[in-house]
Enzyme design. Structure first.
Site, PDB file in Angstrom:
ATOM      1  N   CYS A 163      67.881 -28.786  60.147  1.00  0.00           N
ATOM      2  CA  CYS A 163      67.389 -30.072  60.642  1.00  0.00           C
ATOM      3  C   CYS A 163      66.047 -29.932  61.349  1.00  0.00           C
ATOM      4  O   CYS A 163      65.184 -30.814  61.250  1.00  0.00           O
ATOM      5  CB  CYS A 163      68.412 -30.694  61.583  1.00  0.00           C
ATOM      6  SG  CYS A 163      68.850 -29.612  62.966  1.00  0.00           S
ATOM      7  N   HIS A 176      69.656 -29.543  67.622  1.00  0.00           N
ATOM      8  CA  HIS A 176      69.583 -30.371  66.410  1.00  0.00           C
ATOM      9  C   HIS A 176      68.480 -31.369  66.707  1.00  0.00           C
ATOM     10  O   HIS A 176      68.432 -31.949  67.801  1.00  0.00           O
ATOM     11  CB  HIS A 176      70.891 -31.126  66.157  1.00  0.00           C
ATOM     12  CG  HIS A 176      70.734 -32.228  65.155  1.00  0.00           C
ATOM     13  ND1 HIS A 176      70.725 -31.994  63.803  1.00  0.00           N
ATOM     14  CD2 HIS A 176      70.537 -33.553  65.313  1.00  0.00           C
ATOM     15  CE1 HIS A 176      70.543 -33.139  63.165  1.00  0.00           C
ATOM     16  NE2 HIS A 176      70.429 -34.101  64.069  1.00  0.00           N
TER      17      HIS A 176
END
Length: 172
Positions: free
Chosen positions: A108, A39
């Site tokens: 993301c 992420h």
């Protein structure tokens, strides 16, 4: 560095909290081993920006993903804070709406890449953007893909203060 220049940082979090690094050589093979399931977010002007349940912003290091495993300086930007926020709002209303989240093709990492390119002309490293391809190339990775895709619903709920709808943090 001039007063108006701001460092553009990439924060990189391992969603598996170390499990990918420990287990991937056995599950995926040494040739397909991975350090983490990433992420990412962008930090500029003292704000951390990421994509989950839409575009989110918080103080650096206070996301529900814990502390970043890596921090990379991507470059510098002369974009003023208000314009950065306008750019983020535009990205959040076009390419990165909450309903647009896709674990492999619009996540993301793609948001971080798009924003970083706008801010400093340097995007996210390719190996982060294409990590799912490495997984899919291994026999065990292909078998694990449905389980990994189940994470998509959870990642879609990430906000600056936690996970909406009572979703637990990844790895919990």
């Amino acid at each position: 560095m001039a007063d108006e220049e701001q460092i553009v940082e990439l924060y990189q979090y391992d969603l598996t909290q170390g499990m990918a690094k420990a287990l991937s050589p056995m599950l995926l093979g040494v040739d397909h081993a991975i350090e983490g399931v990433w992420h990412t977010s962008i930090v500029i002007h003292g704000i951390e920006l990421f994509f989950g349940q839409g575009v989110q912003q918080t103080r650096p290091g206070t996301t529900p993903f814990g502390q970043p495993l890596h921090k990379h300086v991507l470059g510098v930007s002369q974009v003023p804070k208000m314009l950065v926020l306008d750019m983020v709002t535009e990205l959040g209303s076009t390419r990165f709406k909450p309903t647009d989240y896709n674990l492999f093709h619009n996540n993301c990492n793609h948001f971080s890449h798009a924003l970083a390119e706008l801010l400093c002309g340097q995007g996210v490293p390719t190996e982060i953007l294409t990590q799912h391809e490495v997984l899919q190339r291994s026999p065990m990775g292909a078998m694990l893909m449905p389980m990994i895709q189940q994470m998509e619903g959870q990642m879609r709920t990430a906000t600056a203060t936690g996970f909406s709808a009572g979703q637990p943090a990844p790895g919990n």
